[in-house]
Design an enzyme around this catalytic site. Structure first.
Site, PDB file in Angstrom:
ATOM      1  N   ARG A 192       0.650  -1.143  -0.114  1.00  0.00           N
ATOM      2  CA  ARG A 192       0.066   0.014  -0.132  1.00  0.00           C
ATOM      3  C   ARG A 192       0.786   1.354  -0.107  1.00  0.00           C
ATOM      4  O   ARG A 192       0.597   2.180  -0.718  1.00  0.00           O
ATOM      5  CB  ARG A 192      -0.929  -0.016   1.231  1.00  0.00           C
ATOM      6  CG  ARG A 192      -1.988  -0.932   1.154  1.00  0.00           C
ATOM      7  CD  ARG A 192      -3.018  -1.065   2.401  1.00  0.00           C
ATOM      8  NE  ARG A 192      -3.767  -1.850   2.102  1.00  0.00           N
ATOM      9  CZ  ARG A 192      -4.805  -1.766   2.862  1.00  0.00           C
ATOM     10  NH1 ARG A 192      -5.232  -1.040   3.798  1.00  0.00           N
ATOM     11  NH2 ARG A 192      -5.610  -3.077   2.734  1.00  0.00           N
TER      12      ARG A 192
ATOM     13  N   LYS B 259      -0.208 -19.697   2.878  1.00  0.00           N
ATOM     14  CA  LYS B 259      -1.036 -20.354   3.942  1.00  0.00           C
ATOM     15  C   LYS B 259      -1.328 -19.286   5.089  1.00  0.00           C
ATOM     16  O   LYS B 259      -0.536 -18.047   5.180  1.00  0.00           O
ATOM     17  CB  LYS B 259      -0.191 -21.502   4.601  1.00  0.00           C
ATOM     18  CG  LYS B 259       0.699 -21.301   5.585  1.00  0.00           C
ATOM     19  CD  LYS B 259       1.190 -22.337   6.227  1.00  0.00           C
ATOM     20  CE  LYS B 259       0.669 -22.551   7.667  1.00  0.00           C
ATOM     21  NZ  LYS B 259       1.638 -21.691   8.738  1.00  0.00           N
TER      22      LYS B 259
ATOM     23  N   HIS C 297       1.595 -28.727   7.307  1.00  0.00           N
ATOM     24  CA  HIS C 297       2.594 -29.374   6.933  1.00  0.00           C
ATOM     25  C   HIS C 297       2.897 -30.795   7.683  1.00  0.00           C
ATOM     26  O   HIS C 297       3.416 -31.671   6.676  1.00  0.00           O
ATOM     27  CB  HIS C 297       3.872 -28.521   7.801  1.00  0.00           C
ATOM     28  CG  HIS C 297       3.778 -26.934   7.439  1.00  0.00           C
ATOM     29  ND1 HIS C 297       3.594 -26.367   6.086  1.00  0.00           N
ATOM     30  CD2 HIS C 297       4.188 -25.722   8.318  1.00  0.00           C
ATOM     31  CE1 HIS C 297       3.786 -25.058   6.463  1.00  0.00           C
ATOM     32  NE2 HIS C 297       3.965 -24.791   7.385  1.00  0.00           N
TER      33      HIS C 297
ATOM     34  N   LYS D 171       6.222 -25.469  19.954  1.00  0.00           N
ATOM     35  CA  LYS D 171       7.237 -24.609  20.029  1.00  0.00           C
ATOM     36  C   LYS D 171       7.884 -24.466  21.511  1.00  0.00           C
ATOM     37  O   LYS D 171       7.220 -25.303  22.163  1.00  0.00           O
ATOM     38  CB  LYS D 171       6.179 -23.203  19.880  1.00  0.00           C
ATOM     39  CG  LYS D 171       5.639 -23.017  18.373  1.00  0.00           C
ATOM     40  CD  LYS D 171       5.873 -21.837  18.132  1.00  0.00           C
ATOM     41  CE  LYS D 171       5.266 -21.494  16.611  1.00  0.00           C
ATOM     42  NZ  LYS D 171       6.241 -21.748  15.486  1.00  0.00           N
TER      43      LYS D 171
HETATM   44  C1  BG6 Z   1       5.141 -21.708   9.353  1.00  0.00           C
HETATM   45  C2  BG6 Z   1       4.333 -21.591  10.765  1.00  0.00           C
HETATM   46  O1  BG6 Z   1       4.390 -22.025   8.466  1.00  0.00           O
HETATM   47  O2  BG6 Z   1       6.245 -22.765   9.352  1.00  0.00           O
HETATM   48  C3  BG6 Z   1       5.309 -21.238  11.665  1.00  0.00           C
HETATM   49  O3  BG6 Z   1       3.538 -20.630  10.652  1.00  0.00           O
HETATM   50  C4  BG6 Z   1       6.634 -22.053  11.822  1.00  0.00           C
HETATM   51  O4  BG6 Z   1       4.866 -21.153  13.008  1.00  0.00           O
HETATM   52  C5  BG6 Z   1       7.084 -22.319  10.380  1.00  0.00           C
HETATM   53  O5  BG6 Z   1       7.651 -21.577  12.602  1.00  0.00           O
HETATM   54  C6  BG6 Z   1       8.189 -23.680  10.498  1.00  0.00           C
HETATM   55  O6  BG6 Z   1       8.949 -24.012   9.393  1.00  0.00           O
HETATM   56  P1  BG6 Z   1      10.218 -24.366   9.012  1.00  0.00           P
HETATM   57  O7  BG6 Z   1      10.475 -24.339   7.734  1.00  0.00           O
HETATM   58  O8  BG6 Z   1      11.232 -23.264   9.721  1.00  0.00           O
HETATM   59  O9  BG6 Z   1      10.115 -25.771   9.804  1.00  0.00           O
END
Ligand code: BG6
Length: 506
Positions: free
Chosen positions: A48, A151, A244, A341
């Site tokens: 924007r 996503k 994922h 996490k």
């Molecule tokens: C993202 C999530 O899609 O994937 C995050 O929103 C997460 O919360 C991340 O930390 C992890 O990705 P990677 O590639 O670091 O395992």
């Protein structure tokens, strides 16, 4: 000789965002001079705020890793910026005019990358369509129009369906590239290679020989700065499991495709996701564990004290589920999925644990009852014969390890654990490319294999929704707490019931 194709145009909506700076631009810089060059593409960042091409380039340069700087300098003159807002028709028309002026003009293939807040996906596609920017000439191979959707795609089955329907009003399915960056990871793709190129695994890849499968995505980071609000509204199930982790699961468990054609692969993944047994909302506490991190021993803040987290928040930062697949191959085999996490260590891994031999010939002292034998194994006073385990490490190490037992040297028949190891970096002498490099390249080439089909997203939401519904109603599992920097709540161990083994520690 046919005319060379005009350079493509990559249009990034959400150009001031984190993803553009940290992932998309570095990925394009990495491709520059290798797979792609000046003849292939230019970039137009869209957001924007007003800014010049120069200031946009300078902003992006800050996050480009040292080793990619020379490539970024070559790329920078082809990066442009245009202020526009999907709710303002004039600014979208001006965007169209700007694209017509860039190399390739109206004949260029255009990749619209929507790195936007999810509520802007629908309106942006609609605005692009209404300004004629998505119109594709049938049978036209050059002036294609594709849209990449980041996503999260929906926040439940209903909203995902509504978004699919909305997109289909303006776009054909073959123009829609729903991204899940896990599919761009080399080792995730290697799951297909490992399974379907090597005839030795496939005969074992079923309920007769596999006792259980574990999939772990453990992160040591907490909620990153600036993401607290988003995360608190999302939670571990929606943020990682629904997308994922179910993607990794589908590659591990799907039936062999007849070919590597995008539809052949994606159809098998959808079939698998549809075969996931939905949780009975009345018993969801038996198959799922949820928790959030509390303060850590090293001074890490508790989740509830992170910036942006709402007072009274009930959001989970850890989830473990015992999933079952109702098909002939996997009936009765638990798939244990765990993500958290602020766990003790960062690692992503798939472990396929094979059944033990029907009779234990080794390492079991004469006259010891089965119960006593297992008790001593647990307490460690006997040398355990580990079951055969195939571990596929996806990150941070990209590796495959097959463990088995060998006889220890000496007069007695005592078995010790051993392993065959493959390490991607050691073997190929280089680190695998970042996921976004592969995905951007595939989107430019029009290959949808590593992007999610509409029905695939809906199939994974169907599963996630049932768990969420169970949590909101019926006997919901309590929201437990685990110390930041730990392995998560011990209650997750109970999901192994009936099986040997425990959660991997990477
Ligand atoms: C993202 C999530 O899609 O994937 C995050 O929103 C997460 O919360 C991340 O930390 C992890 O990705 P990677 O590639 O670091 O395992």
């Amino acid at each position: 000789m046919a005319d060379p194709s005009p350079p493509n145009q990559i249009v990034i909506f959400g150009a001031s965002g984190d993803l553009t700076r940290r992932k998309l631009i570095p990925a394009l810089a990495a491709l520059e001079g290798r797979e792609l060059d000046e003849a292939d593409f230019s970039v137009l960042g869209v957001a924007r705020r007003e800014k010049s091409d120069e200031s946009f380039r300078a902003e992006l340069a800050i996050d480009v890793p040292e080793e990619l700087r020379p490539a970024y300098h070559r790329l920078a003159p082809r990066i442009h910026y245009q202020a526009a807002d999907a709710s303002d028709v004039d600014s979208m028309r001006a965007l169209g005019a700007r694209l017509d002026e860039l190399p390739g003009g109206p004949d260029a293939g255009r990749l619209f990358y929507l790195s936007l807040k999810p509520d802007l996906f629908g309106p942006t596609v609609e605005a692009l369509a209404e300004c004629g920017l998505l119109a594709m000439r049938e049978q036209e191979t050059q002036s294609w129009r594709r849209v990449v959707i980041e996503k999260p795609f929906g926040r439940d089955l209903e909203s995902a369906r509504a978004l699919n329907e909305h997109l289909h009003r303006w776009l054909r399915e073959d123009q829609i590239y729903r991204i899940d960056h896990y599919l761009g990871k080399e080792t995730v793709q290697n799951l297909l290679g490992l399974r379907f190129h090597n005839a030795i695994f496939e005969p074992l890849w079923n309920r007769h020989h596999v006792e259980l499968v574990q999939i772990t995505v453990a992160e040591d980071i907490g909620v990153e700065r600036g993401r607290g609000g988003y995360y608190d509204d999302t939670g571990a199930l929606r943020d990682m499991l629904q997308n994922h982790m179910l993607q990794v699961l589908s590659l591990v468990a799907m039936e062999p495709p007849a070919s590597l054609a995008p539809e052949a692969v994606r159809s098998q993944k959808v079939e698998l996701l549809r075969a996931l047994r939905c949780a009975d909302p009345q018993h969801v506490d038996e198959i799922s564990v949820r928790a959030r991190y509390g303060a850590g021993a090293n001074g890490e803040a508790a989740y509830v004290d992170e910036e942006g987290v709402a007072f009274g928040s009930q959001t989970e930062t850890f989830i473990a589920v015992r999933a079952e697949i109702d098909n002939w191959r996997w009936s009765g085999v638990p798939f244990l999925l765990r993500h958290g996490k602020r766990m003790a260590k960062r690692f992503t891994e798939v472990q396929v644990q094979f059944r033990t031999p029907p009779i234990q010939l080794f390492n079991r002292p004469d006259g010891l009852s089965a119960d006593e034998y297992h008790r001593r194994l647990r307490e460690g006073s006997l040398c355990e014969i580990r079951p055969n385990v195939l571990t596929v490490s996806l990150q941070p190490r990209e590796a495959i390890r097959l463990s088995f037992g060998v006889k220890q040297p000496g007069a007695s028949m005592v078995m010790a654990p051993a392993a065959l190891d493959f390490d991607y970096r050691e073997h190929f002498g280089k680190a695998p490319a970042d996921a976004y490099e592969r995905l951007l390249l595939d989107a430019l080439h029009g290959d949808q294999t590593l992007f999610l089909r509409g029905d695939e997203i809906e199939a994974s939401w169907r599963y996630a929704d049932e768990v969420l519904e169970g949590w909101q109603g019926g006997p919901a599992p309590p929201l437990l707490e685990y110390p930041a920097g730990s392995w998560g709540p011990s209650e997750a161990d109970a999901l192994f019931h009936g099986c040997e083994g425990g959660w991997s520690r990477g």
